[in-house]
Design a protein around this motif. Structure first.
Motif, PDB file in Angstrom:
ATOM      1  N   ILE A  63     -25.322 -13.883 -18.704  1.00 45.96           N
ATOM      2  CA  ILE A  63     -24.780 -14.101 -17.359  1.00 45.96           C
ATOM      3  C   ILE A  63     -24.588 -15.602 -17.102  1.00 45.96           C
ATOM      4  CG2 ILE A  63     -25.285 -13.895 -14.891  1.00 45.96           C
ATOM      5  CD1 ILE A  63     -26.767 -11.266 -15.587  1.00 45.96           C
ATOM      6  N   ALA A  64     -25.579 -16.402 -17.464  1.00 47.34           N
ATOM      7  CA  ALA A  64     -25.489 -17.854 -17.246  1.00 47.34           C
ATOM      8  C   ALA A  64     -24.354 -18.455 -18.062  1.00 47.34           C
ATOM      9  CB  ALA A  64     -26.814 -18.515 -17.601  1.00 47.34           C
ATOM     10  N   GLU A  65     -24.196 -17.974 -19.292  1.00 47.68           N
ATOM     11  CA  GLU A  65     -23.161 -18.521 -20.168  1.00 47.68           C
ATOM     12  C   GLU A  65     -21.762 -18.179 -19.675  1.00 47.68           C
ATOM     13  OE1 GLU A  65     -21.816 -20.801 -23.282  1.00 47.68           O
ATOM     14  OE2 GLU A  65     -23.902 -20.521 -22.622  1.00 47.68           O
ATOM     15  N   ALA A  66     -21.625 -17.032 -19.027  1.00 49.68           N
ATOM     16  CA  ALA A  66     -20.307 -16.577 -18.579  1.00 49.68           C
ATOM     17  C   ALA A  66     -19.935 -17.090 -17.196  1.00 49.68           C
ATOM     18  CB  ALA A  66     -20.263 -15.050 -18.584  1.00 49.68           C
ATOM     19  N   ASP A  67     -20.905 -17.639 -16.452  1.00 50.37           N
ATOM     20  CA  ASP A  67     -20.638 -18.058 -15.074  1.00 50.37           C
ATOM     21  C   ASP A  67     -20.141 -19.507 -15.054  1.00 50.37           C
ATOM     22  OD1 ASP A  67     -21.303 -17.155 -12.070  1.00 50.37           O
ATOM     23  OD2 ASP A  67     -21.693 -19.302 -12.289  1.00 50.37           O
ATOM     24  N   PRO A  68     -18.906 -19.763 -14.619  1.00 49.59           N
ATOM     25  CA  PRO A  68     -18.367 -21.129 -14.659  1.00 49.59           C
ATOM     26  C   PRO A  68     -19.105 -22.103 -13.738  1.00 49.59           C
ATOM     27  CG  PRO A  68     -16.871 -19.620 -13.497  1.00 49.59           C
ATOM     28  CD  PRO A  68     -17.920 -18.781 -14.130  1.00 49.59           C
ATOM     29  N   GLU A  69     -19.608 -21.622 -12.628  1.00 48.66           N
ATOM     30  CA  GLU A  69     -20.309 -22.506 -11.690  1.00 48.66           C
ATOM     31  C   GLU A  69     -21.619 -23.003 -12.298  1.00 48.66           C
ATOM     32  OE1 GLU A  69     -21.411 -22.574  -6.904  1.00 48.66           O
ATOM     33  OE2 GLU A  69     -20.966 -20.680  -7.910  1.00 48.66           O
ATOM     34  N   ILE A  70     -22.342 -22.111 -12.963  1.00 45.56           N
ATOM     35  CA  ILE A  70     -23.603 -22.507 -13.610  1.00 45.56           C
ATOM     36  C   ILE A  70     -23.325 -23.466 -14.767  1.00 45.56           C
ATOM     37  CG2 ILE A  70     -25.569 -21.680 -14.950  1.00 45.56           C
ATOM     38  CD1 ILE A  70     -25.527 -19.130 -13.296  1.00 45.56           C
ATOM     39  N   LYS A  71     -22.308 -23.164 -15.558  1.00 44.38           N
ATOM     40  CA  LYS A  71     -21.971 -24.036 -16.686  1.00 44.38           C
ATOM     41  C   LYS A  71     -21.600 -25.431 -16.213  1.00 44.38           C
ATOM     42  CE  LYS A  71     -19.596 -22.500 -20.155  1.00 44.38           C
ATOM     43  NZ  LYS A  71     -18.512 -21.874 -20.971  1.00 44.38           N
ATOM     44  N   ALA A  72     -20.787 -25.513 -15.148  1.00 49.45           N
ATOM     45  CA  ALA A  72     -20.373 -26.817 -14.629  1.00 49.45           C
ATOM     46  C   ALA A  72     -21.567 -27.593 -14.092  1.00 49.45           C
ATOM     47  CB  ALA A  72     -19.323 -26.624 -13.536  1.00 49.45           C
ATOM     48  N   PHE A  73     -22.483 -26.901 -13.424  1.00 51.84           N
ATOM     49  CA  PHE A  73     -23.668 -27.568 -12.865  1.00 51.84           C
ATOM     50  C   PHE A  73     -24.549 -28.118 -13.989  1.00 51.84           C
ATOM     51  CE2 PHE A  73     -28.008 -27.699 -11.269  1.00 51.84           C
ATOM     52  CZ  PHE A  73     -27.845 -28.356 -10.054  1.00 51.84           C
ATOM     53  N   LYS A  74     -24.777 -27.315 -15.017  1.00 50.80           N
ATOM     54  CA  LYS A  74     -25.613 -27.762 -16.131  1.00 50.80           C
ATOM     55  C   LYS A  74     -24.985 -28.954 -16.854  1.00 50.80           C
ATOM     56  CE  LYS A  74     -28.118 -23.501 -17.246  1.00 50.80           C
ATOM     57  NZ  LYS A  74     -28.382 -22.472 -18.291  1.00 50.80           N
ATOM     58  N   GLU A  75     -23.672 -28.930 -17.007  1.00 48.57           N
ATOM     59  CA  GLU A  75     -22.984 -30.052 -17.657  1.00 48.57           C
ATOM     60  C   GLU A  75     -23.110 -31.319 -16.819  1.00 48.57           C
ATOM     61  OE1 GLU A  75     -19.040 -28.615 -18.214  1.00 48.57           O
ATOM     62  OE2 GLU A  75     -19.581 -27.244 -19.847  1.00 48.57           O
ATOM     63  N   ARG A  76     -23.011 -31.177 -15.508  1.00 52.20           N
ATOM     64  CA  ARG A  76     -23.140 -32.355 -14.638  1.00 52.20           C
ATOM     65  C   ARG A  76     -24.543 -32.935 -14.718  1.00 52.20           C
ATOM     66  NH1 ARG A  76     -25.035 -33.246  -9.730  1.00 52.20           N
ATOM     67  NH2 ARG A  76     -25.311 -31.041  -9.218  1.00 52.20           N
ATOM     68  N   VAL A  77     -25.561 -32.065 -14.694  1.00 51.91           N
ATOM     69  CA  VAL A  77     -26.943 -32.529 -14.777  1.00 51.91           C
ATOM     70  C   VAL A  77     -27.207 -33.193 -16.131  1.00 51.91           C
ATOM     71  CG1 VAL A  77     -29.359 -31.780 -14.835  1.00 51.91           C
ATOM     72  CG2 VAL A  77     -27.807 -30.863 -13.108  1.00 51.91           C
ATOM     73  N   ALA A  78     -26.691 -32.564 -17.196  1.00 55.85           N
ATOM     74  CA  ALA A  78     -26.894 -33.132 -18.539  1.00 55.85           C
ATOM     75  C   ALA A  78     -26.226 -34.495 -18.661  1.00 55.85           C
ATOM     76  CB  ALA A  78     -26.349 -32.176 -19.595  1.00 55.85           C
ATOM     77  N   GLY A  79     -25.073 -34.667 -17.995  1.00 51.49           N
ATOM     78  CA  GLY A  79     -24.362 -35.943 -18.056  1.00 51.49           C
ATOM     79  C   GLY A  79     -25.082 -37.073 -17.354  1.00 51.49           C
ATOM     80  N   GLN A  80     -26.008 -36.736 -16.468  1.00 52.96           N
ATOM     81  CA  GLN A  80     -26.766 -37.758 -15.746  1.00 52.96           C
ATOM     82  C   GLN A  80     -27.865 -38.363 -16.614  1.00 52.96           C
ATOM     83  OE1 GLN A  80     -28.158 -35.710 -12.271  1.00 52.96           O
ATOM     84  NE2 GLN A  80     -26.129 -35.625 -11.303  1.00 52.96           N
ATOM     85  N   GLY A  81     -28.229 -37.682 -17.686  1.00 52.30           N
ATOM     86  CA  GLY A  81     -29.305 -38.157 -18.546  1.00 52.30           C
ATOM     87  C   GLY A  81     -30.666 -37.891 -17.936  1.00 52.30           C
ATOM     88  N   GLY A  82     -31.684 -37.839 -18.766  1.00 49.52           N
ATOM     89  CA  GLY A  82     -33.035 -37.601 -18.284  1.00 49.52           C
ATOM     90  C   GLY A  82     -33.290 -36.128 -18.023  1.00 49.52           C
ATOM     91  N   ALA A  83     -34.511 -35.848 -17.615  1.00 53.94           N
ATOM     92  CA  ALA A  83     -34.907 -34.468 -17.331  1.00 53.94           C
ATOM     93  C   ALA A  83     -34.361 -34.029 -15.975  1.00 53.94           C
ATOM     94  CB  ALA A  83     -36.433 -34.347 -17.341  1.00 53.94           C
ATOM     95  N   PRO A  84     -34.032 -32.752 -15.832  1.00 49.95           N
ATOM     96  CA  PRO A  84     -33.561 -32.265 -14.521  1.00 49.95           C
ATOM     97  C   PRO A  84     -34.647 -32.445 -13.454  1.00 49.95           C
ATOM     98  CG  PRO A  84     -33.159 -30.646 -16.256  1.00 49.95           C
ATOM     99  CD  PRO A  84     -34.046 -31.681 -16.847  1.00 49.95           C
ATOM    100  N   SER A  85     -34.224 -32.796 -12.250  1.00 49.96           N
ATOM    101  CA  SER A  85     -35.164 -32.952 -11.148  1.00 49.96           C
ATOM    102  C   SER A  85     -35.574 -31.586 -10.615  1.00 49.96           C
ATOM    103  CB  SER A  85     -34.516 -33.759 -10.025  1.00 49.96           C
ATOM    104  OG  SER A  85     -33.437 -33.027  -9.451  1.00 49.96           O
ATOM    105  N   MET A  86     -36.592 -31.586  -9.749  1.00 53.95           N
ATOM    106  CA  MET A  86     -37.016 -30.340  -9.122  1.00 53.95           C
ATOM    107  C   MET A  86     -35.886 -29.749  -8.289  1.00 53.95           C
ATOM    108  SD  MET A  86     -39.253 -28.032  -8.716  1.00 53.95           S
ATOM    109  CE  MET A  86     -40.702 -28.800  -9.447  1.00 53.95           C
TER     110      MET A  86
END
Length: 204
Positions: A63-86
């Motif tokens: 489900i996560a892999e197929a959802d474009p909104e989740i994928k875009a959010f994860k890519e944005r967070v990954a692009g910021q570098g570092g561990a995801p915030s709370m």
């Protein structure tokens, strides 16, 4: 199940109690016409209760892999570098919950449409408090189609590639399809009805 092999069963909910044999005889006499209609409707048919639940080890990743909104959010967070915030973790959890809800509606519609190719009717049953459980429905199936119906369930399980697990009970007396409910009326209930309807002390 033994009674169903002999003839049509008029189903009663578990825990139904009569005060005496005379009360049962009176009930059968007064409601014989209605019961005949119900028995005619149920003749040769049975109920199957079907549950569908996610296999979390498979379904949630798909489900996560197929959802474009989740994928875009994860890519944005990954692009910021570092561990995801709370805050990021909470946000992706909320996105995931909405995506699972949407996917559940799609899957439930797919399951219902497939099984109703064989079943005559379908009605929802209460959902238990289980996070993976997303569908619980009763299906009304003619006797000669019950094996086909069961085969359909197994075919659906295979089509979801282990993302959805099915559990079913049946054939059962068709509790969910009688179209009637028999309730003993007490003097207190009559008095409450009289007050609601603003009737006098005596009425017919």
């Amino acid at each position: 199940s033994k009674l169903m092999s002999v003839g049509t069963v008029f189903p009663l909910r578990f825990g139904t109690v009569a005060r005496s044999e005379e009360e049962i005889q009176s009930l059968l006499t007064s409601l014989s016409g209605m019961m005949d209609q119900v028995l005619e409707r149920l003749n040769g048919k049975a109920e199957f209760d079907v549950e569908a639940r996610w296999n979390p080890q498979v379904a949630y990743g798909q489900i996560a892999e197929a959802d474009p909104e989740i994928k875009a959010f994860k890519e944005r967070v990954a692009g910021q570098g570092g561990a995801p915030s709370m805050e990021d973790r909470i946000a992706v959890g909320q996105l995931m919950a909405r995506a699972v809800g949407r996917h559940a509606q799609v899957c439930q519609r797919r399951i219902q449409e497939s099984l109703c190719e064989v079943a005559l009717e379908s009605v929802p049953l209460p959902l238990k408090r289980e996070p993976e459980l997303f569908m619980n429905r009763a299906f009304f199936v003619e006797g000669e189609r019950q094996e086909v119906f069961e085969k359909k369930i197994y075919e659906l399980g295979e089509s979801f590639h282990d993302a959805v697990h099915f559990k079913y009970a049946g054939p059962l007396p068709p509790y969910s399809f009688t179209g009637c409910e028999i309730t003993a009326v007490t003097p207190t209930m009559l008095d409450e009805a009289r007050q609601v309807l603003e009737l006098g002390e005596t009425f017919t």
